[in-house]
Design an enzyme around this catalytic site. Sequence first.
Site, PDB file in Angstrom:
ATOM      1  N   CYS A  97      71.950 133.847  56.160  1.00 55.62           N
ATOM      2  CA  CYS A  97      71.782 134.347  54.792  1.00 55.62           C
ATOM      3  C   CYS A  97      70.861 133.426  53.992  1.00 55.62           C
ATOM      4  CB  CYS A  97      73.156 134.436  54.105  1.00 55.62           C
ATOM      5  SG  CYS A  97      73.109 135.226  52.480  1.00 55.62           S
TER       6      CYS A  97
ATOM      7  N   HIS B 104      75.807 143.864  55.599  1.00 54.68           N
ATOM      8  CA  HIS B 104      75.553 142.513  55.065  1.00 54.68           C
ATOM      9  C   HIS B 104      75.046 142.606  53.629  1.00 54.68           C
ATOM     10  CE1 HIS B 104      74.022 138.206  55.564  1.00 54.68           C
ATOM     11  NE2 HIS B 104      73.398 138.605  54.484  1.00 54.68           N
ATOM     12  N   GLU B 105      74.129 143.554  53.398  1.00 56.17           N
ATOM     13  CA  GLU B 105      73.548 143.693  52.041  1.00 56.17           C
ATOM     14  C   GLU B 105      74.549 144.305  51.075  1.00 56.17           C
ATOM     15  OE1 GLU B 105      70.630 141.845  53.808  1.00 56.17           O
ATOM     16  OE2 GLU B 105      71.087 141.977  51.677  1.00 56.17           O
TER      17      GLU B 105
ATOM     18  N   HIS C  87      76.811 141.813  49.665  1.00 63.35           N
ATOM     19  CA  HIS C  87      76.249 141.012  48.561  1.00 63.35           C
ATOM     20  C   HIS C  87      76.483 141.681  47.212  1.00 63.35           C
ATOM     21  CE1 HIS C  87      74.398 137.567  50.416  1.00 63.35           C
ATOM     22  NE2 HIS C  87      73.604 138.274  51.196  1.00 63.35           N
TER      23      HIS C  87
HETATM   24  O1  LIG Z   1      71.107 139.223  52.648  1.00 65.93           O
HETATM   25  C1  LIG Z   1      70.064 139.036  53.286  1.00 65.93           C
HETATM   26  N1  LIG Z   1      69.683 137.830  53.647  1.00 65.93           N
HETATM   27  O2  LIG Z   1      70.455 136.814  53.292  1.00 65.93           O
HETATM   28  C2  LIG Z   1      68.433 137.581  54.358  1.00 65.93           C
HETATM   29  C3  LIG Z   1      68.555 136.562  55.459  1.00 65.93           C
HETATM   30  N2  LIG Z   1      69.435 137.054  56.521  1.00 65.93           N
HETATM   31  C4  LIG Z   1      68.937 137.884  57.443  1.00 65.93           C
HETATM   32  O3  LIG Z   1      67.814 138.313  57.409  1.00 65.93           O
HETATM   33  C5  LIG Z   1      69.889 138.284  58.519  1.00 65.93           C
HETATM   34  C6  LIG Z   1      69.873 137.642  59.757  1.00 65.93           C
HETATM   35  C7  LIG Z   1      70.755 138.035  60.745  1.00 65.93           C
HETATM   36  C8  LIG Z   1      71.668 139.056  60.539  1.00 65.93           C
HETATM   37  C9  LIG Z   1      71.659 139.698  59.322  1.00 65.93           C
HETATM   38 CL1  LIG Z   1      72.773 140.977  59.055  1.00 65.93          CL
HETATM   39  C10 LIG Z   1      70.777 139.312  58.311  1.00 65.93           C
HETATM   40 CL2  LIG Z   1      70.807 140.081  56.752  1.00 65.93          CL
HETATM   41 NI    NI Z   2      72.456 137.494  52.846  1.00 66.70          NI
END
Ligand SMILES: O=CN(O)CCNC(=O)c1cccc(Cl)c1Cl
Ligand code: NI
Length: 183
Positions: free
Chosen positions: A110, A153-154, A157
């Site tokens: 993240c 994941h988003e 947030h």
């Molecule tokens: O919320 C977004 N981020 O924090 C951006 C950085 N993380 C990534 O690109 C990322 C990497 C691996 C798995 C997932 Cl699911 C994600 Cl999201």
């Molecule tokens: Ni993130």
Amino acid sequence: MILMDNVIREGHPTLRARAKELTFPLSKEDKQLGQDLMEFLINSQDPELSEKYDLRSGIGIAAPQVNESKRIFALHLPDDSDNPLSFVAVNPKIVSHSVEKTYLTNGEGCLSVDRNVDGFVPRHARITVKFFTLDGEEKKMRLKGLQAILFQHELDHLNGVMFYDHINESNPFAEVPNSQPIV
Ligand SMILES: O=CN(O)CCNC(=O)c1cccc(Cl)c1Cl
Ligand code: NI
């Protein structure tokens, strides 16, 4: 343009707040925010621009990560994956999901977490989602695999949830029941 200096890190209260729904038609500022989030992802995945502006690469980014507590995020999965996925989602929702779980065997990262947090992050394997585009068009789609993981994941947030909240505290690599891992 969004730079790493604009990204808030763990400890900032906005990362633990419930973001607010947007109303349509979007203000010029909210539309610009959506466009800026997408531009960041594209820049962060460009070798020259990411080096020039010192950007950490990301496949998604949510407005709360740039201290905008609004229910909007952008996803941009590189086109070398089997089917590309790239959109800005406003007021996103999961309307249904599989019982089966999935997780990335390499874990998740993240932009708002400046450390490696190891462990499996169990997520719904398949989800049906609804969201609005920046122009107010309603979209409904089914996602699975990395696309489903990324959407969750988003969406987390927007609800003040961090990926490591899902990791098994006593054993980060504990077997996840009824799951199909992604290597
Ligand atoms: O919320 C977004 N981020 O924090 C951006 C950085 N993380 C990534 O690109 C990322 C990497 C691996 C798995 C997932 Cl699911 C994600 Cl999201
Ligand atoms: Ni993130």
